[in-house]
Design an enzyme around this catalytic site. Structure first.
Site, short mmCIF file in Angstrom:
data_model
loop_
_atom_site.label_atom_id
_atom_site.label_comp_id
_atom_site.label_asym_id
_atom_site.label_seq_id
_atom_site.Cartn_x
_atom_site.Cartn_y
_atom_site.Cartn_z
N ASP A 1 -3.08 -2.03 -5.03
CA ASP A 1 -3.59 -0.84 -4.35
C ASP A 1 -4.21 0.10 -5.38
OD1 ASP A 1 -4.10 1.39 -2.83
OD2 ASP A 1 -2.03 1.71 -2.18
N PHE B 1 0.83 -1.20 0.00
CA PHE B 1 0.00 0.00 0.00
C PHE B 1 0.87 1.24 0.00
CE2 PHE B 1 -2.54 -3.38 1.85
CZ PHE B 1 -3.68 -3.27 1.09
N CYS B 2 0.24 2.34 -0.42
CA CYS B 2 0.90 3.63 -0.49
C CYS B 2 1.61 3.91 0.84
CB CYS B 2 -0.14 4.71 -0.78
SG CYS B 2 0.54 6.34 -1.03
N PRO B 3 2.86 4.30 0.79
CA PRO B 3 3.64 4.81 -0.34
C PRO B 3 4.62 3.79 -0.94
CG PRO B 3 4.76 5.45 1.65
CD PRO B 3 3.53 4.64 2.06
N GLU B 4 4.57 2.53 -0.49
CA GLU B 4 5.59 1.57 -0.92
C GLU B 4 5.68 1.37 -2.43
OE1 GLU B 4 6.79 -1.62 2.30
OE2 GLU B 4 4.61 -1.57 2.05
#
Length: 140
Positions: free
Chosen positions: A101, A74-77
């Site tokens: 995501d 999930f954000c920011p990965e």
């Protein structure tokens, strides 16, 4: 600024290194599978002819240099992984990103616009988003 002895920062850096190593390994595996499929397709069949015609057109998958698997992240990965990968690529190379995501649709479009990279395609199949991004500049 983060403290270099901060245990949480050390865990983050270890996780990021693990994700990079995993993504590189998966890209190598996918590349090997593509090579094997191409060899099988070019091998003579029972009738003595190759399954793939010699004038076969290049597909979008053929132009992929690296694949990043960000499924389940999930954000920011996913954006961080993409940013690190783009930094290591040559201009003109293409990265394929697989993600689940939904925010990556917006994030990758903004990433490409902001850093002058080229979003070649994006599609979704069975809940997996697939993006093809060409490094178009050294920005970033």
């Amino acid at each position: 600024m983060s403290n270099p002895t901060d245990p949480l920062e050390e865990v983050r850096q270890m996780r990021l290194a693990q994700l990079r190593a995993c993504a590189l390994q998966q890209a190598q595996n996918i590349r090997q599978l593509h090579e094997q499929a191409d060899k099988l397709a070019a091998a003579p069949g029972p009738d003595g002819n190759a399954d793939t015609p010699p004038d076969r057109k290049e597909t979008m998958t053929d132009i992929v240099n690296v694949t990043l698997d960000a499924r389940g992240l999930f954000c920011p990965e996913p954006v961080m992984m993409l940013h690190n990968q783009i930094r290591d690529m040559q201009i003109g190379e293409v990265v394929e990103v697989l993600a689940t995501d939904p925010s990556t649709k917006r994030d990758f479009l903004k990433f490409c616009n902001f850093l002058d990279q080229e979003l070649l395609s994006s599609d979704e199949q069975d809940g997996v988003l697939r993006f093809l991004i060409r490094k178009a500049s050294e920005a970033g």
